[in-house]
Design a protein around this motif. Structure first.
Motif, PDB file in Angstrom:
ATOM      1  N   ASP A   1       1.492  -1.247 -17.120  1.00 42.81           N
ATOM      2  CA  ASP A   1       2.529  -0.140 -16.576  1.00 42.81           C
ATOM      3  C   ASP A   1       3.893  -0.403 -17.486  1.00 42.81           C
ATOM      4  OD1 ASP A   1       0.844   1.135 -14.961  1.00 42.81           O
ATOM      5  OD2 ASP A   1       1.369   0.026 -13.259  1.00 42.81           O
ATOM      6  N   ASN A   2       4.142  -1.601 -17.853  1.00 47.37           N
ATOM      7  CA  ASN A   2       5.481  -2.009 -18.551  1.00 47.37           C
ATOM      8  C   ASN A   2       5.241  -2.043 -19.985  1.00 47.37           C
ATOM      9  OD1 ASN A   2       6.511  -2.469 -16.031  1.00 47.37           O
ATOM     10  ND2 ASN A   2       5.993  -4.651 -15.990  1.00 47.37           N
ATOM     11  N   ASP A   3       4.210  -1.420 -20.537  1.00 47.73           N
ATOM     12  CA  ASP A   3       4.145  -1.508 -22.045  1.00 47.73           C
ATOM     13  C   ASP A   3       5.022  -0.443 -22.614  1.00 47.73           C
ATOM     14  OD1 ASP A   3       2.210  -3.326 -22.133  1.00 47.73           O
ATOM     15  OD2 ASP A   3       0.560  -1.970 -22.284  1.00 47.73           O
ATOM     16  N   VAL A   4       5.623  -0.720 -23.567  1.00 49.01           N
ATOM     17  CA  VAL A   4       6.584   0.384 -24.333  1.00 49.01           C
ATOM     18  C   VAL A   4       5.802   0.855 -25.690  1.00 49.01           C
ATOM     19  CG1 VAL A   4       8.689   0.642 -25.333  1.00 49.01           C
ATOM     20  CG2 VAL A   4       8.482  -1.003 -23.678  1.00 49.01           C
ATOM     21  N   TRP A   5       5.731   2.303 -25.697  1.00 51.05           N
ATOM     22  CA  TRP A   5       5.261   2.927 -26.753  1.00 51.05           C
ATOM     23  C   TRP A   5       6.119   3.019 -27.722  1.00 51.05           C
ATOM     24  CZ3 TRP A   5       0.014   5.104 -26.796  1.00 51.05           C
ATOM     25  CH2 TRP A   5      -0.846   4.790 -25.612  1.00 51.05           C
ATOM     26  N   GLU A   6       5.460   2.959 -28.951  1.00 46.64           N
ATOM     27  CA  GLU A   6       6.265   3.593 -30.359  1.00 46.64           C
ATOM     28  C   GLU A   6       5.522   4.560 -30.800  1.00 46.64           C
ATOM     29  OE1 GLU A   6       5.835  -0.095 -32.650  1.00 46.64           O
ATOM     30  OE2 GLU A   6       6.342  -1.431 -30.900  1.00 46.64           O
ATOM     31  N   LEU A   7       6.215   5.381 -31.720  1.00 45.45           N
ATOM     32  CA  LEU A   7       5.789   6.530 -32.332  1.00 45.45           C
ATOM     33  C   LEU A   7       6.166   6.352 -34.030  1.00 45.45           C
ATOM     34  CD1 LEU A   7       4.659   9.432 -32.035  1.00 45.45           C
ATOM     35  CD2 LEU A   7       6.767  10.195 -31.918  1.00 45.45           C
TER      36      LEU A   7
ATOM     37  N   ASP B   1      -3.472  13.760 -36.581  1.00 46.41           N
ATOM     38  CA  ASP B   1      -2.937  14.667 -37.483  1.00 46.41           C
ATOM     39  C   ASP B   1      -1.837  13.794 -38.289  1.00 46.41           C
ATOM     40  OD1 ASP B   1      -4.685  16.921 -37.324  1.00 46.41           O
ATOM     41  OD2 ASP B   1      -3.275  17.588 -35.495  1.00 46.41           O
ATOM     42  N   GLY B   2      -2.027  12.569 -38.353  1.00 48.18           N
ATOM     43  CA  GLY B   2      -1.145  11.982 -39.059  1.00 48.18           C
ATOM     44  C   GLY B   2      -0.046  11.215 -38.319  1.00 48.18           C
ATOM     45  N   TRP B   3       0.102  11.690 -37.078  1.00 41.12           N
ATOM     46  CA  TRP B   3       1.000  11.046 -36.308  1.00 41.12           C
ATOM     47  C   TRP B   3       0.442   9.789 -35.408  1.00 41.12           C
ATOM     48  CZ3 TRP B   3       6.324  12.031 -35.165  1.00 41.12           C
ATOM     49  CH2 TRP B   3       6.637  13.093 -36.192  1.00 41.12           C
ATOM     50  N   LYS B   4       1.114   8.849 -35.164  1.00 41.40           N
ATOM     51  CA  LYS B   4       0.581   7.463 -34.671  1.00 41.40           C
ATOM     52  C   LYS B   4       1.362   7.075 -33.437  1.00 41.40           C
ATOM     53  CE  LYS B   4      -1.465   3.070 -35.291  1.00 41.40           C
ATOM     54  NZ  LYS B   4      -1.551   1.874 -36.332  1.00 41.40           N
ATOM     55  N   ALA B   5       0.927   7.127 -32.103  1.00 46.56           N
ATOM     56  CA  ALA B   5       1.465   6.380 -30.926  1.00 46.56           C
ATOM     57  C   ALA B   5       0.889   5.071 -30.756  1.00 46.56           C
ATOM     58  CB  ALA B   5       1.687   7.103 -29.962  1.00 46.56           C
ATOM     59  N   GLU B   6       1.772   4.078 -30.599  1.00 46.15           N
ATOM     60  CA  GLU B   6       0.928   2.756 -30.344  1.00 46.15           C
ATOM     61  C   GLU B   6       1.714   1.702 -29.433  1.00 46.15           C
ATOM     62  OE1 GLU B   6       2.617   0.020 -34.045  1.00 46.15           O
ATOM     63  OE2 GLU B   6       1.528   1.503 -34.684  1.00 46.15           O
ATOM     64  N   VAL B   7       1.073   0.765 -28.970  1.00 45.38           N
ATOM     65  CA  VAL B   7       1.414  -0.126 -28.046  1.00 45.38           C
ATOM     66  C   VAL B   7       1.138  -1.646 -28.382  1.00 45.38           C
ATOM     67  CG1 VAL B   7       1.180  -1.085 -25.611  1.00 45.38           C
ATOM     68  CG2 VAL B   7       1.532   1.251 -25.934  1.00 45.38           C
ATOM     69  N   TYR B   8       2.126  -2.527 -28.469  1.00 42.38           N
ATOM     70  CA  TYR B   8       1.953  -3.817 -28.773  1.00 42.38           C
ATOM     71  C   TYR B   8       1.786  -4.441 -27.126  1.00 42.38           C
ATOM     72  CZ  TYR B   8       1.991  -8.849 -30.275  1.00 42.38           C
ATOM     73  OH  TYR B   8       1.828 -10.042 -30.479  1.00 42.38           O
ATOM     74  N   HIS B   9       0.722  -4.412 -26.745  1.00 41.83           N
ATOM     75  CA  HIS B   9       0.716  -5.224 -25.274  1.00 41.83           C
ATOM     76  C   HIS B   9       0.827  -6.632 -25.434  1.00 41.83           C
ATOM     77  CE1 HIS B   9      -0.435  -5.856 -21.168  1.00 41.83           C
ATOM     78  NE2 HIS B   9      -1.388  -6.736 -21.497  1.00 41.83           N
ATOM     79  N   GLN B  10       1.683  -7.141 -24.386  1.00 38.59           N
ATOM     80  CA  GLN B  10       1.898  -8.646 -24.371  1.00 38.59           C
ATOM     81  C   GLN B  10       0.800  -9.038 -23.566  1.00 38.59           C
ATOM     82  OE1 GLN B  10       4.289 -10.488 -26.382  1.00 38.59           O
ATOM     83  NE2 GLN B  10       3.102 -12.250 -25.726  1.00 38.59           N
ATOM     84  N   THR B  11      -0.010 -10.081 -23.786  1.00 42.95           N
ATOM     85  CA  THR B  11      -1.189 -10.652 -22.721  1.00 42.95           C
ATOM     86  C   THR B  11      -0.521 -11.256 -21.767  1.00 42.95           C
ATOM     87  OG1 THR B  11      -2.384 -11.166 -24.927  1.00 42.95           O
ATOM     88  CG2 THR B  11      -2.868 -12.349 -22.825  1.00 42.95           C
ATOM     89  N   GLY B  12      -1.224 -10.806 -20.541  1.00 39.86           N
ATOM     90  CA  GLY B  12      -0.521 -11.209 -19.412  1.00 39.86           C
ATOM     91  C   GLY B  12       0.438 -10.269 -18.575  1.00 39.86           C
ATOM     92  N   THR B  13       1.120  -9.480 -19.511  1.00 36.97           N
ATOM     93  CA  THR B  13       1.824  -8.692 -18.585  1.00 36.97           C
ATOM     94  C   THR B  13       1.279  -7.312 -18.066  1.00 36.97           C
ATOM     95  OG1 THR B  13       2.499  -7.435 -20.728  1.00 36.97           O
ATOM     96  CG2 THR B  13       3.625  -9.436 -20.469  1.00 36.97           C
ATOM     97  N   ASP B  14       1.892  -6.415 -17.227  1.00 35.27           N
ATOM     98  CA  ASP B  14       1.674  -5.500 -16.323  1.00 35.27           C
ATOM     99  C   ASP B  14       1.534  -4.262 -17.397  1.00 35.27           C
ATOM    100  OD1 ASP B  14       1.266  -3.236 -14.730  1.00 35.27           O
ATOM    101  OD2 ASP B  14       2.290  -3.931 -13.114  1.00 35.27           O
TER     102      ASP B  14
ATOM    103  N   GLY C   1      -5.970  -4.541 -24.795  1.00 30.76           N
ATOM    104  CA  GLY C   1      -4.825  -3.953 -24.215  1.00 30.76           C
ATOM    105  C   GLY C   1      -3.682  -3.481 -25.344  1.00 30.76           C
ATOM    106  N   LYS C   2      -3.835  -3.888 -26.365  1.00 28.45           N
ATOM    107  CA  LYS C   2      -3.163  -3.397 -27.757  1.00 28.45           C
ATOM    108  C   LYS C   2      -3.776  -2.064 -28.261  1.00 28.45           C
ATOM    109  CE  LYS C   2      -1.663  -7.951 -29.097  1.00 28.45           C
ATOM    110  NZ  LYS C   2      -1.651  -8.945 -30.348  1.00 28.45           N
ATOM    111  N   ARG C   3      -3.110  -1.178 -28.074  1.00 31.72           N
ATOM    112  CA  ARG C   3      -3.795   0.359 -28.414  1.00 31.72           C
ATOM    113  C   ARG C   3      -2.889   1.151 -29.078  1.00 31.72           C
ATOM    114  NH1 ARG C   3      -1.746  -0.688 -23.540  1.00 31.72           N
ATOM    115  NH2 ARG C   3      -0.835   0.936 -21.983  1.00 31.72           N
ATOM    116  N   ALA C   4      -3.541   2.211 -29.800  1.00 28.37           N
ATOM    117  CA  ALA C   4      -2.926   3.170 -30.570  1.00 28.37           C
ATOM    118  C   ALA C   4      -3.746   4.649 -30.592  1.00 28.37           C
ATOM    119  CB  ALA C   4      -2.659   2.757 -31.772  1.00 28.37           C
TER     120      ALA C   4
END
Length: 783
Positions: free
Chosen positions: A535-541, A520-533, A513-516
């Motif tokens: 849909d509630n993941d917060v993306w970083e850039l 072109d050198g830009w990166k969007a990513e999510v630190y997914h907390q195990t056991g959480t929904d 569930g942790k994903r990125a």
């Protein structure tokens, strides 16, 4: 006699399909069986002309290829990339080759290896996570498809001799038995020979080793496994260059360092005495400056803040500092020892005149350094104590650190420091700390401009790079399977042009569930907390072009760019089998009966002489009611030995007879509890261990709990009873805890029938303590 001959002839034809299947899935055909004879056949030899088909060859001048893969090593470990762990062999290769500063892995071992060997993304080859966490979806079933052949298979078809030495970790659990099938074992995937282990790690002094398709026993072993691997690698090379010198070899050397258990020979441990007493904050700052001087990070880079879960070194007690420093000494020693042994292989190539004609890919880590836990680990019960008591108890054993008596992992403060200059750890697929690893390419024949390469690279790029540099051809069809294209991009373009523009411009990452997504050198990513929904993941850039170690989150400032990358991730995820997202709470953890060779079987009969089972492949004995019955014929008082053993000196159970008494040892790592009978009668015996489990249902994600976080289950709570029986009469019983009920807490040993190989579960005998009587069978039944 005629009848017998006909039977033999018939059996020969009956076996033919099996032989054809073996050839089909085994080594690819090096030469067709339908070669047209080009000589002359007359009535006599005088009228005839001999002709021999030409011996098949690799492309003229094709180089040898060596991949050296280190385990669990972050960007700031090796001295070749500024770390304080001495690696002179890697230093030398880097100084005479190329350092790649922008190379990436999948964040964890099995998936990285699948991607590395195939040139395809890990979900694309069905290895979305570990083989022992497989699920019935295309991206996660751990069944690597044959239409995406390994680089070993491709080179083999092109007449290379191919060898896999060390950690493999890519075979489905239920196929790792002496019955196979073997088509997804190394020999089925293009390697001529294999010497190594099948799971994620092994005891460095008592390893669970296989050679080709069979268990091999090296006990009584006195060598560190890194020495055994180098010995075998040199042996393979010596044979290849003696028997088939016209053709090159491919060697995949995947070492155990620096995955736990951290173990190393004394001379290497002694090298580092007192070297890390200044602590992990000092280490991070020192390594960061060394990396700048080497040019492997930007000159204007800034060091991220220490992770909030890691305390400042100066805040620790003297006992903590002493303990943690000793952990780091062993950690560093293990990497240095591995480098020394790798140096033996490199020096051997030099001695036989092959080094200049060998491409070496040295990958320093299949992921970032492991997260571990704040105090580090050392053997079973000690790890379960409260912090103060844990530190005090571990210090009593400090002289055992790094020896065969230790099952260690370094504290998370050190493992974070060895990920310098990045944040987070192994398994954090969203972060550079989990995925950004050093690569060295050494190839004297071609590399003339030595130095640094900053182009983006990923493990899926290695296979196409090998194809480009060796000049081999990838057949349209291999072993009857039409091949699908590589998903990686060859790095060959970077060798001659240090300023060449990136060609690998889009890459996804996903693990639990942790994903990125990188584009072109830009990166969007999510630190997914195990056991959480999800849909509630917060993306970083992050803009890696100006912020290579992800310090400045631009998600709120650049919403359009974030949305663009999110859409790209979705496209890549659908393309490469990433969906459905799974975070560890949905798959029942690791191992388990459903993934073993005995899925759905409630009664298992094992016979003496059977090969050793890996703990996750054989009968599972975890948090459930079961019985183990050893049936002995014609017992006499002089008979003794192990009847059944699961595990080893760090964790396990053993049923054995000694001094005329039936005994069961239950080892939790630092303590061993026993059940014993009275003296046994002569004759036929039924000796049974019975566990009645009354504890809580195991947490689905127990093996994957975030480091530093506590389980909801009280591991010391009563969970049932263990009883032993002699001929159906109960002779002893005790209460067990939740923690004791989980027998497979340590998987660096295995399951044996009629003996105990590798390390001993009990200190009342020495291995193998083979049973000297007539053991009929061992029956395991689930209730």
């Amino acid at each position: 006699m005629k009848t017998m001959l006909n039977v033999k002839r018939l059996s020969r034809y009956l076996l033919a399909p099996a032989l054809l299947i073996t050839g089909f899935l085994g080594k690819a055909n090096a030469q067709s069986d339908t070669v047209t004879f080009k000589g002359k056949i007359g009535k006599t030899l005088k009228d005839s002309k001999e002709w021999w088909p030409e011996k098949p060859h690799a492309p003229k001048g094709a180089p040898n290829v060596l991949i050296y893969l280190i385990d669990d090593a972050g960007y700031g470990t090796s001295s070749a990339f500024g770390g304080l762990m001495e690696t002179p062999t890697l230093d030398s290769l880097a100084n005479h080759g190329l350092r790649y500063t922008n190379f990436h892995t999948t964040a964890i071992c099995g998936p990285t290896r699948a991607a590395l060997l195939t040139g395809r993304n890990h979900h694309s080859v069905h290895m979305g996570y570990f083989n022992y966490s497989a699920l019935g979806f295309p991206g996660y079933d751990a069944r690597m498809p044959f239409d995406k052949a390994t680089i070993a298979r491709i080179l083999q078809v092109n007449h290379y001799n191919t060898y896999a030495v060390g950690k493999y970790h890519l075979v489905p659990l239920n196929e790792i038995t002496s019955a196979g099938p073997f088509d997804r074992w190394p020999l089925g995937q293009g390697f001529d020979h294999f010497f190594g282990w099948h799971l994620g790690h092994t005891d460095q002094y008592h390893p669970n080793l296989y050679e080709d398709n069979q268990v091999t026993n090296v006990e009584p072993n006195t060598k560190h496994v890194s020495t055994l691997l180098s010995d075998k690698a040199i042996y393979y090379i010596a044979n290849q260059k003696s028997a088939n010198p016209e053709n090159p070899f491919f060697l995949y050397l995947a070492v155990g360092a620096i995955h736990e258990p951290h173990q190393a020979d004394k001379k290497f441990r002694d090298m580092y005495k007192g070297k890390f007493d200044k602590g992990w904050d000092w280490y991070r700052e020192t390594v960061f400056e060394r990396q700048k001087k080497l040019g492997v990070i930007p000159a204007d880079a800034q060091l991220p803040l220490r992770d909030p879960t890691v305390p400042a070194w100066d805040s620790l007690t003297p006992d903590q500092k002493k303990l943690y420093s000793k952990h780091m000494e062993v950690y560093a020693a293990m990497l240095t020892q591995s480098d020394y042994e790798f140096g033996r292989v490199v020096n051997y190539l030099k001695e036989i005149g092959q080094l200049d004609n060998t491409i070496i890919f040295a990958i320093i880590g299949d992921n970032g350094s492991s997260h571990s836990v704040p105090n580090g680990t050392f053997n079973g019960a000690i790890n379960k104590l409260p912090t103060k008591e844990q530190v005090e108890e571990a210090l009593k054993h400090v002289d055992e650190f790094g020896t065969e008596s230790s099952d260690m992992d370094a504290p998370s403060g050190w493992t974070q420091a060895t990920n310098t200059p990045f944040r987070l750890w192994k398994a954090d697929a969203n972060s550079e700390g989990g995925t950004h690893n050093p690569l060295i390419i050494f190839y004297p024949k071609v590399i003339k401009e030595k130095g640094i390469r900053n182009q983006y690279g990923h493990v899926i790029d290695i296979a196409p790079t090998i194809v480009d540099l060796t000049g081999v051809k990838v057949p349209d069809t291999i072993s009857g399977y039409k091949q699908k294209p590589f998903e990686g991009t060859s790095l060959a373009y970077t060798i001659k042009d240090s300023a060449a523009a990136n060609r690998h411009t889009v890459q996804y990452y996903e693990l639990r569930g942790k994903r990125a997504i990188v584009k072109d050198g830009w990166k969007a990513e999510v630190y997914h907390q195990t056991g959480t929904d999800f849909d509630n993941d917060v993306w970083e850039l992050y803009n890696l072009n100006t912020d290579f170690n992800e310090r400045i989150d631009l998600a709120t400032k650049e919403p359009a760019k974030l949305k663009e990358l999110q859409d790209v991730f979705d496209q890549e995820a659908k393309k490469y089998n990433v969906y459905p997202l799974i975070d560890g709470t949905q798959d029942g953890g690791i191992g388990g009966r459903k993934r073993s060779a005995y899925k759905g079987i409630d009664k298992i009969v094992l016979y003496p002489g059977v090969d050793q089972f890996l703990s996750f492949s054989g009968p599972q004995l975890s948090a459930q009611s079961f019985s183990i019955t050893a049936n002995v014929d014609a017992y006499a008082k002089e008979n003794q030995g192990v009847l059944y053993a699961n595990g080893g000196s760090f964790d396990g159970i053993s049923l054995f007879i000694k001094d005329g008494i039936f005994q069961v040892a239950h080892n939790t790592g630092t303590s061993i509890k026993y059940l014993e009978s009275k003296p046994l009668p002569a004759g036929k015996l039924s000796l049974r261990l019975e566990l009645t489990y009354t504890g809580p249902k195991p947490e689905a994600n127990t093996p994957n709990i975030e480091p530093g976080k506590k389980s909801k289950v009280d591991k010391d709570a009563p969970a049932g009873t263990e009883s032993i029986y002699v001929n159906d009469v109960k002779v002893a019983e005790r209460t067990i805890t939740v923690d004791e009920a989980k027998y497979i807490g340590c998987y660096i040993d295995a399951i044996d029938v009629g003996q105990d190989l590798n390390s001993a579960v009990s200190d009342r005998y020495t291995v193998p303590f083979k049973f000297s009587g007539n053991l009929k069978n061992v029956v395991i039944e689930y209730k």
